[in-house]
Design a protein around this motif. Structure first.
Motif, short mmCIF file in Angstrom:
data_model
loop_
_atom_site.label_atom_id
_atom_site.label_comp_id
_atom_site.label_asym_id
_atom_site.label_seq_id
_atom_site.Cartn_x
_atom_site.Cartn_y
_atom_site.Cartn_z
N ARG A 150 0.96 -1.08 -0.04
CA ARG A 150 0.08 0.04 -0.05
C ARG A 150 1.00 1.38 0.06
N GLY A 151 2.24 1.03 0.01
CA GLY A 151 3.12 2.34 -0.08
C GLY A 151 3.05 2.60 1.40
N HIS A 152 3.08 1.84 2.54
CA HIS A 152 3.06 2.33 3.94
C HIS A 152 4.00 1.47 4.67
N VAL A 153 4.78 2.11 5.71
CA VAL A 153 5.73 1.51 6.35
C VAL A 153 5.17 0.73 7.60
N PRO A 154 5.20 -0.62 7.47
CA PRO A 154 4.49 -1.36 8.88
C PRO A 154 5.19 -1.10 9.94
N VAL A 155 4.24 -0.54 11.02
CA VAL A 155 4.69 -0.45 12.40
C VAL A 155 4.24 -1.68 13.34
N LEU A 156 5.41 -2.28 13.86
CA LEU A 156 5.10 -3.69 14.48
C LEU A 156 5.38 -3.41 16.00
N HIS A 157 4.24 -4.05 16.74
CA HIS A 157 4.14 -4.04 18.15
C HIS A 157 4.05 -5.41 18.67
N ALA A 158 5.29 -5.87 19.58
CA ALA A 158 5.22 -7.32 19.58
C ALA A 158 5.08 -7.31 21.29
N HIS A 159 4.18 -8.23 21.71
CA HIS A 159 3.95 -8.55 23.19
C HIS A 159 5.15 -9.13 24.01
N ARG A 160 6.19 -9.83 23.20
CA ARG A 160 7.44 -10.25 23.54
C ARG A 160 8.26 -10.30 22.38
N TRP A 161 9.25 -9.31 22.37
CA TRP A 161 10.22 -9.51 21.41
C TRP A 161 11.30 -10.54 21.66
N ARG A 162 11.59 -11.44 21.04
CA ARG A 162 12.82 -12.41 21.23
C ARG A 162 13.84 -11.98 19.84
N VAL A 163 14.71 -10.90 19.93
CA VAL A 163 15.62 -10.84 18.72
C VAL A 163 17.03 -10.56 19.56
N PRO A 164 18.08 -10.69 18.99
CA PRO A 164 19.23 -10.91 19.74
C PRO A 164 19.81 -9.49 20.19
N TRP A 165 19.07 -8.44 19.70
CA TRP A 165 19.78 -6.87 20.26
C TRP A 165 18.76 -6.39 21.15
N LEU A 166 17.76 -6.94 21.56
CA LEU A 166 17.04 -6.77 22.87
C LEU A 166 17.15 -7.78 24.02
N SER A 167 17.92 -7.33 25.16
CA SER A 167 18.28 -8.38 26.09
C SER A 167 16.69 -8.47 26.72
N ALA A 168 16.42 -9.80 27.26
CA ALA A 168 15.38 -10.07 27.74
C ALA A 168 15.54 -10.94 29.15
N THR A 169 15.27 -10.68 30.31
CA THR A 169 15.52 -11.44 31.62
C THR A 169 14.20 -11.29 32.18
N ASP A 170 14.13 -12.18 33.38
CA ASP A 170 12.91 -12.31 34.32
C ASP A 170 12.88 -10.55 34.99
N LEU A 171 13.95 -10.04 35.37
CA LEU A 171 13.97 -8.78 35.91
C LEU A 171 13.50 -7.69 34.65
N LEU A 172 14.00 -8.01 33.73
CA LEU A 172 13.86 -6.82 32.46
C LEU A 172 13.38 -7.49 31.16
N PRO A 173 12.23 -7.88 31.13
CA PRO A 173 11.56 -8.55 29.98
C PRO A 173 11.37 -7.59 28.88
N ALA A 174 11.65 -7.99 27.29
CA ALA A 174 11.42 -7.04 26.58
C ALA A 174 10.09 -7.25 25.91
N ASP A 175 9.28 -6.72 26.70
CA ASP A 175 7.81 -6.66 26.22
C ASP A 175 7.41 -5.42 25.69
N TYR A 176 6.25 -5.67 24.95
CA TYR A 176 5.73 -4.37 24.51
C TYR A 176 6.33 -3.23 24.01
N HIS A 177 7.26 -3.66 22.92
CA HIS A 177 8.04 -2.74 22.12
C HIS A 177 7.67 -2.35 20.90
N THR A 178 8.10 -1.15 20.06
CA THR A 178 7.49 -1.16 18.81
C THR A 178 8.65 -0.72 17.90
#
Length: 408
Positions: A150-178
């Motif tokens: 459509r000529g648009h830039v998709p904006v993605l919002h994940a409930h829990r990101w699991r990607v290498p550049w976002l650290s995720a621990t029990d104390l600091l979960p990588a939740d709700y990022h866009t």
């Protein structure tokens, strides 16, 4: 959810980017451009540069501190800029307010009503949007392909990101990022993380294989489908924001009369709950590594990005358009919004200092909370006056421009 119309295999070898969306315009006017050349396959910028957008008014309206924009605001500002929206931050302005809640780890959050965009996006200008949720890589790939088509830039919002550049621990979960998807084919997607962090101040762009997003998709990924009205593009020094709704909802939020959501408190009620949460009695019972970490790093950042940022965005809009609504967007209202932002920023610094000491609470937090409470009371009174003045003021037959006001 509308099913994707693009089959995943249709673009297996063709790198697709949003046609007509200008990367140069999106990263201009104060946005932090990533180091190095654009990644391979990225669309070449078209049209005029970021300062004038094809001869329209200068883009100084979008010079806004990056630290006071949350991840969704970062993405949407860049998306709108790339579509030649002259004053993108005007489209992002939200009702003033405060929301207190805790997440699944009992980590406290302070946000503004605008963070409810993460479930129901609401704009007050001519932008309209809705979320579509994908629960598998195939669905996610199809939704992203459709938006780029459509000529648009998709904006993605994940409930829990699991990607290498976002650290995720029990104390600091990588939740709700866009993040944004700047391009894709059938095998990979180029993700742009526009939110700078304390350890990585340069926005990041990563080409990721779709299969590596399987764990992220399993927890749910929302893709924003948006439409931009004609009045949002190139309207110069006018605006199309529903100011009456903005002031009405600000009064409801600040007074705590916003619609009740389980586990959340709004406005003055949120301030009172925060007082209880940080009181010496509660601190003695709740003191833990998680809460100290939250108070030192997480909560001050929330205050700066969500609460202070919410007020700064409103103030940015009010000062730019005060000439159109001098009775409502008065100097007195702007002063009260500024005082509220300053009081909240001071509270964030007090919380960070408190967490470095032996206990969670210190006298400075109590006095900073008292200052916040007083500032919110004054802001509510000023916002109520502004709402009533706007309600009692009939709209002019011909809205003034900045030039006609200055000529009087």
């Amino acid at each position: 959810m509308t099913l994707p119309t693009s089959a995943p295999g249709d673009c297996a070898s063709t790198w697709r980017t949003p046609q007509g969306w200008s990367r140069t315009a999106a990263l201009g006017a104060g946005a932090e451009a990533p180091a190095g050349a654009p990644p391979p396959g990225q669309a070449t910028a078209t049209g005029a540069g970021p300062e004038t957008d094809g001869g329209a008014a200068p883009r100084t309206a979008d010079d806004f501190p990056a630290a006071q924009l949350n991840c969704l605001h970062h993405c949407l500002r860049d998306v709108l800029r790339g579509h030649r929206v002259v004053a993108a931050t005007d489209q992002l302005v939200q009702p003033v307010g405060t929301v207190f809640s805790t997440d699944r780890t009992f980590r406290p959050w302070l946000a503004s009503p605008g963070e409810q965009w993460l479930t129901v996006p609401e704009f007050f200008g001519s932008v309209r949007a809705r979320w579509h949720t994908a629960w598998s890589v195939d669905d996610l790939r199809g939704l992203v392909h459709d938006e780029i088509g459509r000529g648009h830039v998709p904006v993605l919002h994940a409930h829990r990101w699991r990607v290498p550049w976002l650290s995720a621990t029990d104390l600091l979960p990588a939740d709700y990022h866009t993040m944004m998807a700047l391009g894709c084919d059938g095998r990979a997607v180029l993700l742009a993380d526009r939110q700078p962090t304390s350890t990585d101040p340069v926005p990041r762009e990563h080409k990721v294989r779709w299969d590596d997003l399987a764990d992220t998709a399993r927890h749910g990924v929302q893709v924003l489908a948006y439409d931009i009205g004609e009045t949002a593009v190139g309207h110069g020094d006018r605006h199309d924001i529903d100011l009456r709704a903005l002031l009405n909802l600000s009064c409801r939020n600040l007074s705590g009369r916003a619609p009740r959501v389980p586990g959340m408190e709004h406005g003055l009620a949120a301030v009172e709950l925060l007082k209880s949460f940080t009181s010496p009695h509660a601190a003695a019972m709740l003191d833990s590594k998680l809460l100290r970490l939250a108070l030192r790093w997480h909560l001050p950042s929330c205050i700066e990005k969500y609460v202070v940022g919410n007020r700064r965005l409103f103030l940015h809009f009010a000062r730019r358009h005060r000439y159109l609504h001098p009775q409502a967007l008065s100097t007195a209202l702007c002063r009260r919004v500024e005082e509220s932002a300053t009081a909240w920023a001071a509270l964030g610094r007090s919380l960070a200092r408190s967490a470095r000491r032996d206990g969670m609470a210190e006298p400075g937090v109590g006095s900073a909370l008292a200052a916040v409470s007083d500032a919110e009371d004054r802001l509510l009174a000023a916002m109520t006056t502004a709402r009533d003045r706007l309600r009692d003021t009939p709209p002019p037959a011909r809205p003034p421009t900045r030039d006609t006001v200055e000529a009087r």
